[in-house]
Motif scaffolding. Sequence first.
Motif, PDB file in Angstrom:
ATOM      1  N   TRP A 141       3.072  50.434 -24.981  1.00  0.00           N
ATOM      2  CA  TRP A 141       3.645  51.634 -25.180  1.00  0.00           C
ATOM      3  C   TRP A 141       3.221  52.515 -26.316  1.00  0.00           C
ATOM      4  N   TRP A 142       3.124  53.674 -26.226  1.00  0.00           N
ATOM      5  CA  TRP A 142       2.247  54.532 -27.541  1.00  0.00           C
ATOM      6  C   TRP A 142       2.819  54.264 -28.749  1.00  0.00           C
ATOM      7  N   ASN A 143       4.107  54.222 -28.776  1.00  0.00           N
ATOM      8  CA  ASN A 143       4.676  54.008 -30.167  1.00  0.00           C
ATOM      9  C   ASN A 143       5.001  52.346 -30.353  1.00  0.00           C
ATOM     10  N   PRO A 144       4.171  51.850 -31.501  1.00  0.00           N
ATOM     11  CA  PRO A 144       4.178  50.265 -31.766  1.00  0.00           C
ATOM     12  C   PRO A 144       5.557  49.949 -31.990  1.00  0.00           C
ATOM     13  N   ALA A 145       6.430  50.803 -32.381  1.00  0.00           N
ATOM     14  CA  ALA A 145       7.692  50.401 -32.632  1.00  0.00           C
ATOM     15  C   ALA A 145       8.555  49.639 -31.572  1.00  0.00           C
ATOM     16  N   PHE A 146       8.428  50.324 -30.474  1.00  0.00           N
ATOM     17  CA  PHE A 146       9.006  49.887 -29.262  1.00  0.00           C
ATOM     18  C   PHE A 146       8.561  48.517 -28.899  1.00  0.00           C
ATOM     19  N   ASP A 147       7.125  48.135 -28.949  1.00  0.00           N
ATOM     20  CA  ASP A 147       6.720  46.789 -28.853  1.00  0.00           C
ATOM     21  C   ASP A 147       7.226  45.860 -29.809  1.00  0.00           C
ATOM     22  N   GLU A 148       7.056  46.151 -31.249  1.00  0.00           N
ATOM     23  CA  GLU A 148       7.516  45.352 -32.083  1.00  0.00           C
ATOM     24  C   GLU A 148       9.030  44.962 -32.117  1.00  0.00           C
ATOM     25  N   GLN A 149       9.903  45.868 -31.806  1.00  0.00           N
ATOM     26  CA  GLN A 149      11.506  45.643 -31.578  1.00  0.00           C
ATOM     27  C   GLN A 149      11.493  44.557 -30.491  1.00  0.00           C
ATOM     28  N   ALA A 150      10.877  44.954 -29.305  1.00  0.00           N
ATOM     29  CA  ALA A 150      11.034  43.783 -28.197  1.00  0.00           C
ATOM     30  C   ALA A 150      10.662  42.487 -28.730  1.00  0.00           C
ATOM     31  N   MET A 151       9.518  42.158 -29.426  1.00  0.00           N
ATOM     32  CA  MET A 151       9.038  40.957 -29.822  1.00  0.00           C
ATOM     33  C   MET A 151      10.031  40.428 -30.636  1.00  0.00           C
ATOM     34  N   ASP A 152      10.507  41.163 -31.591  1.00  0.00           N
ATOM     35  CA  ASP A 152      11.777  40.608 -32.566  1.00  0.00           C
ATOM     36  C   ASP A 152      12.868  40.002 -31.667  1.00  0.00           C
ATOM     37  N   ARG A 153      13.180  40.241 -30.544  1.00  0.00           N
ATOM     38  CA  ARG A 153      14.160  39.583 -29.835  1.00  0.00           C
ATOM     39  C   ARG A 153      14.157  38.264 -29.725  1.00  0.00           C
ATOM     40  N   VAL A 154      12.539  37.718 -29.704  1.00  0.00           N
ATOM     41  CA  VAL A 154      12.359  36.440 -29.654  1.00  0.00           C
ATOM     42  C   VAL A 154      12.213  35.741 -31.124  1.00  0.00           C
ATOM     43  N   HIS A 155      11.327  36.539 -31.883  1.00  0.00           N
ATOM     44  CA  HIS A 155      11.025  36.306 -33.127  1.00  0.00           C
ATOM     45  C   HIS A 155      11.984  36.456 -34.120  1.00  0.00           C
ATOM     46  N   ARG A 156      12.894  36.113 -34.368  1.00  0.00           N
ATOM     47  CA  ARG A 156      14.282  36.167 -35.100  1.00  0.00           C
ATOM     48  C   ARG A 156      15.104  34.991 -35.825  1.00  0.00           C
ATOM     49  N   LEU A 157      15.819  35.226 -36.733  1.00  0.00           N
ATOM     50  CA  LEU A 157      16.673  34.008 -37.308  1.00  0.00           C
ATOM     51  C   LEU A 157      17.099  32.998 -36.029  1.00  0.00           C
ATOM     52  N   GLY A 158      17.084  31.949 -36.061  1.00  0.00           N
ATOM     53  CA  GLY A 158      17.383  31.052 -35.296  1.00  0.00           C
ATOM     54  C   GLY A 158      16.352  30.330 -34.262  1.00  0.00           C
ATOM     55  N   GLN A 159      15.334  30.994 -34.465  1.00  0.00           N
ATOM     56  CA  GLN A 159      14.054  30.419 -33.598  1.00  0.00           C
ATOM     57  C   GLN A 159      13.556  29.274 -34.205  1.00  0.00           C
ATOM     58  N   THR A 160      13.648  28.065 -33.478  1.00  0.00           N
ATOM     59  CA  THR A 160      13.089  26.959 -33.974  1.00  0.00           C
ATOM     60  C   THR A 160      11.423  26.444 -33.267  1.00  0.00           C
ATOM     61  N   ARG A 161      11.071  27.345 -32.396  1.00  0.00           N
ATOM     62  CA  ARG A 161       9.701  27.004 -31.867  1.00  0.00           C
ATOM     63  C   ARG A 161       8.562  27.977 -32.648  1.00  0.00           C
ATOM     64  N   LYS A 162       7.405  27.623 -32.227  1.00  0.00           N
ATOM     65  CA  LYS A 162       6.370  28.697 -32.700  1.00  0.00           C
ATOM     66  C   LYS A 162       6.331  29.656 -31.578  1.00  0.00           C
ATOM     67  N   VAL A 163       6.365  30.778 -31.869  1.00  0.00           N
ATOM     68  CA  VAL A 163       6.238  32.134 -30.937  1.00  0.00           C
ATOM     69  C   VAL A 163       5.134  32.443 -30.706  1.00  0.00           C
TER      70      VAL A 163
END
Length: 214
Positions: A141-163
Amino acid sequence: MCDKKSCPLCRFALTDSDVFSAPLDEAENESDTDSNVKSSAKIDALISLLEETRERDPLIKSVVFSQFTKMLTLVQQPLKDAGFKYVRIDGSMSATKREEALQAFKLTKSKSPTVFLLTLKAAGTGLNLTSASHVYMLDPWWNPAFDEQAMDRVHRLGQTRKVHIFRLIVADSIEERILDLQERKRQFAQVAFGKSQEQQRLMRVEEVRLLMRL
């Protein structure tokens, strides 16, 4: 003046059938789409990556993002054919259906879904997807914030695996130029608040030129 309905210049009384057409049943729509689905190089690459991951560890869960609901629909049949169980969330789903999909994806049983299909906008509502560790971005998407926000759904507090994050980009296409635009926006964001309105306008003009190769 003629009174034929085929004439675009004439006025005539409208009936209910002229202004309303009932939508097809949702299940019928999905079935028809699945039966006529055609794969693509990008979808084939996605399925290949998912299969490689499954061979290494069948319990690894993956999230697939796209900005287009149609793209997610096109991915569904190849996933079924490859033996993957999946759930899906897009903006058309009710809160109840969304919660059911989330809870199903969090299950760790052997027959639980291992692939989650989401639209970028639906993923920007505070979802916690730490049960997954692989992220696939089907389109930028032309706005990188949308992509980064989506990725953050996985890479956030509580993640125990390497993303692991994968971008599936078509070579020599507008997608490559959108990635360039994303990088420019990140650079501009660092100094954007110090620019005048005229400078910001010129930046937007330059962005359009970059995408259109003008």
